[in-house]
Design an enzyme around this catalytic site. Structure first.
Site, short mmCIF file in Angstrom:
data_model
loop_
_atom_site.label_atom_id
_atom_site.label_comp_id
_atom_site.label_asym_id
_atom_site.label_seq_id
_atom_site.Cartn_x
_atom_site.Cartn_y
_atom_site.Cartn_z
N ARG A 14 44.23 46.44 25.94
CA ARG A 14 42.98 46.85 26.57
C ARG A 14 43.25 47.80 27.72
NH1 ARG A 14 41.49 43.09 31.06
NH2 ARG A 14 43.28 41.72 31.42
N TYR A 154 49.79 41.85 44.77
CA TYR A 154 49.67 43.00 43.87
C TYR A 154 50.33 44.24 44.48
CZ TYR A 154 47.43 46.32 40.65
OH TYR A 154 47.19 47.30 39.72
N LYS A 158 53.59 46.34 43.02
CA LYS A 158 53.49 47.74 42.64
C LYS A 158 54.40 48.63 43.50
CE LYS A 158 50.60 47.21 39.25
NZ LYS A 158 50.99 47.50 37.86
#
Length: 243
Positions: A14, A154, A158
């Site tokens: 997705r 997060y 990253k």
């Protein structure tokens, strides 16, 4: 442009991953779609790739599991013959302020977003070395470049991907293998659905005045997949928000 190449795309069922799989397929690459949960959606992506005239197959795998990744990469190699392109896109969010973030939420995000990319690179790099060819593209985020409140886990994952990208690029460059990162900003996907409202104040912080499309990220990935003389680079696809 990528005819005869085999691409492995994690988180490919997705959003950005699906757009990347279909873009690479449109350029002639055969595609292995790695997914963690929704088999139906993964198969739908594969079917759309097949309509473009290439081979595509879906593989369920928890990218955070070192041994599971080893087995999945081996299966893809067995069924497709080799792997030329690796796109590390699989990612999750478990947002919360640092003062109240649970340890399992921090660990879980780093396990998928950062360790998952390591696991894939670790098990694909031997194939690339034998081929003396490889394109690794890690999907980072502008959150890893400028930080984002409520996303300590997060943002850390990253940012870690960017450091990993540069180290891997230096290690593998002598064998003609490149490693780059793409850092999306606010992209319209399932993960950012709540940010899509027209009155969202975040939109005013984006110089181009809108959220990006997954296909626009896929364009950057395709560019890097076809580039032989770019490595260790981070390309922002963010409408200018991290300028």
């Amino acid at each position: 442009m990528l005819k005869g190449k085999v691409a492995l795309v994690t988180g490919g069922s997705r959003g950005i991953g699906a757009a990347v799989a279909e873009k690479l397929a449109s350029l002639g690459a055969e595609v292995a779609v790695i997914y963690s949960g929704n088999e139906e959606k993964a198969e739908a992506v594969c079917e759309r790739c097949r309509t473009l005239g290439v081979r595509a197959a879906a593989y369920r795998c928890d990218v955070a599991d070192f041994e599971a990744v080893k087995g999945t990469v081996a299966k893809v190699k067995e069924e497709f013959g080799t792997i030329h392109i690796l796109v590390n896109n699989a990612g999750i969010t478990r947002d919360g302020l640092v003062l109240s973030m649970k340890e399992e939420d921090f660990d879980g995000v780093l396990d998928v977003n950062l360790k998952g990319a390591f696991n894939m690179i670790r098990h694909c790099s031997g194939i690339f070395l034998r081929n003396r060819f490889g394109r690794i593209i890690n999907i980072s985020s502008v959150s890893g470049m400028i930080g984002n409140p409520g996303q300590v886990n997060y943002s850390a994952s990253k940012a870690g991907l960017i450091g990993m990208t540069k180290s891997v690029a230096k290690e593998l460059a002598p064998r003609g293998i490149t490693c780059n990162a793409v850092a999306p900003g606010f992209i319209r996907t399932d993960m950012t659905g709540e940010l899509s409202a027209a009155d969202n104040k975040l939109l005013s912080a984006i110089p181009l005045g809108r959220m990006g499309q997954a296909e626009e990220v896929a364009e950057a990935v395709a560019f890097l997949a076809a580039s032989a003389y770019i490595t260790g680079e981070v390309i922002r696809v963010d409408g200018g928000i991290a300028m």
